[in-house]
Design a protein around this motif. Structure first.
Motif, PDB file in Angstrom:
ATOM      1  N   PRO A  68      47.941  52.407  38.406  1.00 39.81           N
ATOM      2  CA  PRO A  68      48.783  51.545  37.840  1.00 39.81           C
ATOM      3  C   PRO A  68      47.781  50.088  39.387  1.00 39.81           C
ATOM      4  CG  PRO A  68      49.570  52.689  39.640  1.00 39.81           C
ATOM      5  CD  PRO A  68      48.512  53.399  38.809  1.00 39.81           C
ATOM      6  N   PHE A  69      46.299  50.926  39.954  1.00 40.81           N
ATOM      7  CA  PHE A  69      45.872  49.406  40.818  1.00 40.81           C
ATOM      8  C   PHE A  69      45.174  49.430  40.308  1.00 40.81           C
ATOM      9  CE2 PHE A  69      48.686  53.055  43.300  1.00 40.81           C
ATOM     10  CZ  PHE A  69      49.417  51.813  43.991  1.00 40.81           C
ATOM     11  N   ILE A  70      45.077  49.624  38.859  1.00 44.10           N
ATOM     12  CA  ILE A  70      43.630  49.445  38.504  1.00 44.10           C
ATOM     13  C   ILE A  70      43.766  48.243  37.727  1.00 44.10           C
ATOM     14  CG2 ILE A  70      41.390  50.386  36.699  1.00 44.10           C
ATOM     15  CD1 ILE A  70      41.405  50.910  39.384  1.00 44.10           C
ATOM     16  N   ASN A  71      42.653  47.115  37.678  1.00 43.77           N
ATOM     17  CA  ASN A  71      42.876  46.006  36.461  1.00 43.77           C
ATOM     18  C   ASN A  71      41.775  46.411  35.776  1.00 43.77           C
ATOM     19  OD1 ASN A  71      42.791  43.335  35.211  1.00 43.77           O
ATOM     20  ND2 ASN A  71      43.970  42.613  37.370  1.00 43.77           N
ATOM     21  N   ASP A  72      41.940  46.713  34.415  1.00 44.28           N
ATOM     22  CA  ASP A  72      40.695  46.771  33.270  1.00 44.28           C
ATOM     23  C   ASP A  72      40.094  45.106  32.937  1.00 44.28           C
ATOM     24  OD1 ASP A  72      41.072  49.522  33.427  1.00 44.28           O
ATOM     25  OD2 ASP A  72      42.737  49.300  31.514  1.00 44.28           O
ATOM     26  N   GLU A  73      40.860  44.480  32.988  1.00 44.64           N
ATOM     27  CA  GLU A  73      40.398  43.269  33.047  1.00 44.64           C
ATOM     28  C   GLU A  73      38.923  42.213  33.700  1.00 44.64           C
ATOM     29  OE1 GLU A  73      41.420  38.746  31.799  1.00 44.64           O
ATOM     30  OE2 GLU A  73      42.381  39.951  32.353  1.00 44.64           O
ATOM     31  N   ILE A  74      39.067  43.484  35.143  1.00 42.57           N
ATOM     32  CA  ILE A  74      38.636  42.796  35.816  1.00 42.57           C
ATOM     33  C   ILE A  74      36.812  43.143  35.966  1.00 42.57           C
ATOM     34  CG2 ILE A  74      37.939  42.760  38.586  1.00 42.57           C
ATOM     35  CD1 ILE A  74      40.078  40.639  37.141  1.00 42.57           C
ATOM     36  N   VAL A  75      37.313  44.718  35.353  1.00 39.89           N
ATOM     37  CA  VAL A  75      36.089  45.492  35.106  1.00 39.89           C
ATOM     38  C   VAL A  75      35.401  45.682  33.880  1.00 39.89           C
ATOM     39  CG1 VAL A  75      35.385  48.374  35.118  1.00 39.89           C
ATOM     40  CG2 VAL A  75      37.692  47.533  36.767  1.00 39.89           C
ATOM     41  N   HIS A  76      36.203  44.853  33.021  1.00 36.69           N
ATOM     42  CA  HIS A  76      35.442  44.795  32.220  1.00 36.69           C
ATOM     43  C   HIS A  76      34.137  43.152  32.263  1.00 36.69           C
ATOM     44  CE1 HIS A  76      38.134  46.807  29.479  1.00 36.69           C
ATOM     45  NE2 HIS A  76      37.550  47.723  30.081  1.00 36.69           N
TER      46      HIS A  76
END
Length: 244
Positions: free
Chosen positions: A229-237
């Motif tokens: 829940p703490f990981i924003n995949d969009e930011i990582v991408h």
């Protein structure tokens, strides 16, 4: 233009890019560890649920008829053993211990990678702070992340807007491919905060594991681990787009 350390801004940008790439490589490693950890947690759940699986309901008329119709010594022995085969019970206990050990190793390895990420982030921050103001210092960033104090993407956007208002217009003073060091450094800080919160969650889950814990609680832990829940995949991408 030379910095206090005698390096040109382009050299500093190149050095930063390598650290940024190493940082994102570390993110990939910790992601892979997380996937493996999720499988271990599911294995722990399956083994535990098998061990404490309730016996067959002998009050059921249908079950009683099936047993009577197949009342062999083998069936009797199976029922008397709690409807568990000895080798399956032994294997489940072994799997339970193996998954528990694996999860503890996971936390240890994840902590090592997290320390490496923190070191890279610290190196970048220090490098920016020694450039005589040519690159925006990030002394105002707070890298002490607690599980109950998540960083929001708005924090990143606000800091990015601040950096652009305080720094020169890089589009007019540098080449088109010039690296926006302050912005990427803030991206690193934001991703680090997400990963640390995810790690803290995993650490708490592993510490809470117990053979007496309710099935519902264990299922919730498995779901939260997979959900991240703490990981924003969009930011990582978006961060990876700066490398590819």
């Amino acid at each position: 233009m030379e910095s206090r350390e005698g390096k040109s801004i382009s050299d500093l940008e190149e050095e930063f890019f390598h650290k940024f790439r190493d940082f994102m490589t570390g993110i990939t490693k910790i992601d892979e560890l997380g996937i493996a950890g999720s499988k271990l947690l599911s294995g722990f759940q399956q083994a535990l649920e098998f061990i404490r699986r309730p016996p067959i309901d002998m009050n059921s008329k249908l079950v009683h008829k099936i047993i009577v119709a197949n009342e062999t010594e083998r069936v009797k022995a199976y029922i008397n053993s709690g409807c568990r085969k000895l080798n399956e019970s032994i294997q489940s206990v072994t799997n339970l211990r193996s998954c528990t050990h694996g999860l503890c190793n996971h936390i240890s390895k994840a902590k090592e990678i997290l320390n490496e990420l923190e070191g890279l982030l610290g190196d970048v921050t220090n490098a920016i702070q020694t450039t005589d103001g040519n690159l925006l210092a990030l002394s105002d960033l707070d890298f002490d992340v607690e599980l109950n104090e998540p960083v929001t993407y708005n924090d990143l956007e606000e800091k990015d807007a601040l950096s652009r208002s305080q720094s020169p217009d890089v589009t007019t003073t540098k080449k088109k491919k010039s690296i926006d060091v302050p912005h990427l450094a803030m991206v690193m800080a934001f991703i680090y905060s997400m990963v640390k919160q995810d790690y803290l969650m995993q650490e708490k889950i592993v510490s809470a594991l117990d053979v007496k814990m309710p099935s519902e609680e264990l299922e919730s832990y498995c779901q939260m681990w997979s959900l991240r829940p703490f990981i924003n995949d969009e930011i990582v991408h978006q961060a990876w787009e700066h490398i590819h």
